[in-house]
Design a protein around this motif. Sequence first.
Motif, short mmCIF file in Angstrom:
data_model
loop_
_atom_site.label_atom_id
_atom_site.label_comp_id
_atom_site.label_asym_id
_atom_site.label_seq_id
_atom_site.Cartn_x
_atom_site.Cartn_y
_atom_site.Cartn_z
N PHE A 1 111.60 26.35 97.51
CA PHE A 1 111.56 25.13 96.69
C PHE A 1 110.56 24.11 97.22
O PHE A 1 110.38 23.06 96.61
N ARG A 2 109.94 24.38 98.36
CA ARG A 2 108.92 23.51 98.98
C ARG A 2 109.47 22.17 99.45
O ARG A 2 108.72 21.29 99.81
N MET A 3 110.77 21.99 99.42
CA MET A 3 111.38 20.73 99.85
C MET A 3 112.80 21.01 100.30
O MET A 3 113.32 22.11 100.10
N LYS A 4 113.42 20.00 100.88
CA LYS A 4 114.79 20.14 101.31
C LYS A 4 115.76 19.92 100.15
O LYS A 4 115.41 19.33 99.13
N ARG A 5 116.99 20.38 100.34
CA ARG A 5 117.98 20.34 99.27
C ARG A 5 118.31 18.92 98.82
O ARG A 5 118.40 18.66 97.60
N PRO A 6 118.54 17.95 99.70
CA PRO A 6 118.85 16.59 99.21
C PRO A 6 117.73 16.00 98.35
O PRO A 6 118.02 15.30 97.37
N LEU A 7 116.48 16.26 98.71
CA LEU A 7 115.39 15.72 97.90
C LEU A 7 115.36 16.34 96.52
O LEU A 7 115.13 15.65 95.51
N LEU A 8 115.60 17.65 96.42
CA LEU A 8 115.63 18.29 95.11
C LEU A 8 116.78 17.77 94.26
O LEU A 8 116.61 17.50 93.06
N LEU A 9 117.96 17.61 94.86
CA LEU A 9 119.09 17.08 94.10
C LEU A 9 118.83 15.64 93.66
O LEU A 9 119.29 15.23 92.58
N ARG A 10 118.10 14.89 94.46
CA ARG A 10 117.74 13.53 94.04
C ARG A 10 116.84 13.56 92.82
O ARG A 10 117.01 12.78 91.88
N ILE A 11 115.88 14.48 92.79
CA ILE A 11 114.97 14.60 91.64
C ILE A 11 115.73 15.06 90.41
O ILE A 11 115.54 14.52 89.30
N VAL A 12 116.60 16.05 90.56
CA VAL A 12 117.37 16.55 89.43
C VAL A 12 118.26 15.45 88.86
O VAL A 12 118.36 15.28 87.63
N GLY A 13 118.91 14.68 89.72
CA GLY A 13 119.75 13.60 89.24
C GLY A 13 118.97 12.52 88.50
O GLY A 13 119.43 12.00 87.47
N ALA A 14 117.79 12.18 88.99
CA ALA A 14 116.98 11.16 88.32
C ALA A 14 116.52 11.64 86.94
O ALA A 14 116.55 10.87 85.97
N LEU A 15 116.11 12.90 86.84
CA LEU A 15 115.70 13.43 85.54
C LEU A 15 116.88 13.52 84.58
O LEU A 15 116.74 13.25 83.38
N GLU A 16 118.03 13.92 85.08
CA GLU A 16 119.20 14.06 84.21
C GLU A 16 119.68 12.71 83.69
O GLU A 16 120.13 12.59 82.54
N ARG A 17 119.61 11.69 84.50
CA ARG A 17 120.05 10.37 84.06
C ARG A 17 119.12 9.75 83.04
O ARG A 17 119.56 8.97 82.19
N ARG A 18 117.84 10.08 83.09
CA ARG A 18 116.87 9.39 82.24
C ARG A 18 116.54 10.16 80.97
O ARG A 18 116.32 9.52 79.92
N TYR A 19 116.53 11.47 81.02
CA TYR A 19 116.06 12.26 79.87
C TYR A 19 117.19 13.13 79.35
O TYR A 19 117.91 13.79 80.12
#
Length: 401
Positions: A92-110
């Motif tokens: 995933f090229r990143m750590k798990r907390p950072l990916l979950l942060r991105i997924v949560g931000a996208l889910e809340r907005r779109y």
Amino acid sequence: MASGSGSGSGAGDSGAPDWRQIVRDELRAVTSREINRALQAAMQQQRQPAVPRPIHHRTQIPRDRIAAHHRLYEDYFVPQPRFGDNLFRRRFRMKRPLLLRIVGALERRYNYFRIREDAVGKPAHTPIQKCTAAIRQLAYGGTTDMFDEYLHIGESTARECLVFFCQGIREIFGDTYLQKPTPQDCQDLMNMHRAQHGFPGMLGSIDCMHWGWKNCPSAWKGLYTTGFKSKHPTIVLEATVRTTTSMSSPLFNDQELGVGPAVANGNQHNMSYYLADGIYPMWPIFVKTIRCVVEDKKKYFASRQEAARKDVERAFGVLQSRWTIVRVPSRLWHMECIADVMYACIILHNMIVEDEAAALADWASDDDDGAGLSHGVASPSGRMGVPHERAKRVRAFGDMR
């Protein structure tokens, strides 16, 4: 006699044939025959068996989205996943907390990244599945249906995930990770570059890279083909590197207009500068190396300038190795989508650098004696000019052999 002949002539005219009526009868007969022939041909064609033609239906692939989500979640996101943190970061090229942060931000907005139902009432893909499909395309640069067997996401859906994911990353995190440096940031950058490289007033390095465009429209190929890098259409990415791996874009618009950082070193500055190579124009904001140098002072300046510019080369190398999609030719059609992909890669790159700052942004130098030469430009050679000393000329010509 006269009366008899007159009566005989009148009787002869009354017995003459009516030609108009004859013509009508003939036309009616011909028309009837043609109509009967056409009807018989149509009836005979109906009696014959129809030619069998294949009926092509839309291929329906039964994808089990719920099972794919459970498999993905058990592999990477449960407290005790099947694949550990090292494999997660590698894939995933990143750590798990950072990916979950991105997924949560996208889910809340779109609404697109929320769990919905399709036309037949079945649950659609989950936000983690969609983000995973987009990140895998960015990381590996493969086709859109490359992970269909694992994620059960079709080609068109995976392409939509990539486009909406990059657009969302740019809209949500662009203001934070592509923001202009503040006066305090400029002060820190100039202090750091002065202490590390010996260039006072330096804000960073600038360079560009060419990204191939495979699906460039034929009408635009002449506009995007320069022949400098290849014979195929390419898109140029130009960016500045402030630290070892941190990138920024868009570029120095204020500096180009003569508006530099507000206050630095206690003085008002109207123009700072970036280290550049020979392809850039002779502007005050660019400090370039010296070619074909002979004097020791110029040799030292060229070596230090080229050594300081290695940070931008490393940053582009890290960007291309981390996100393979910017290394292979782009398969997208629209320029807006291509720009969103590039911005998303840069933003994700800066987010990873911030998340792993302790390991990636350490400016401790291993070379205490000073930076060495870069690309062999600063040392006189047979390719860059003939040295004046006879011994060096003999040595240079010997190296050419």
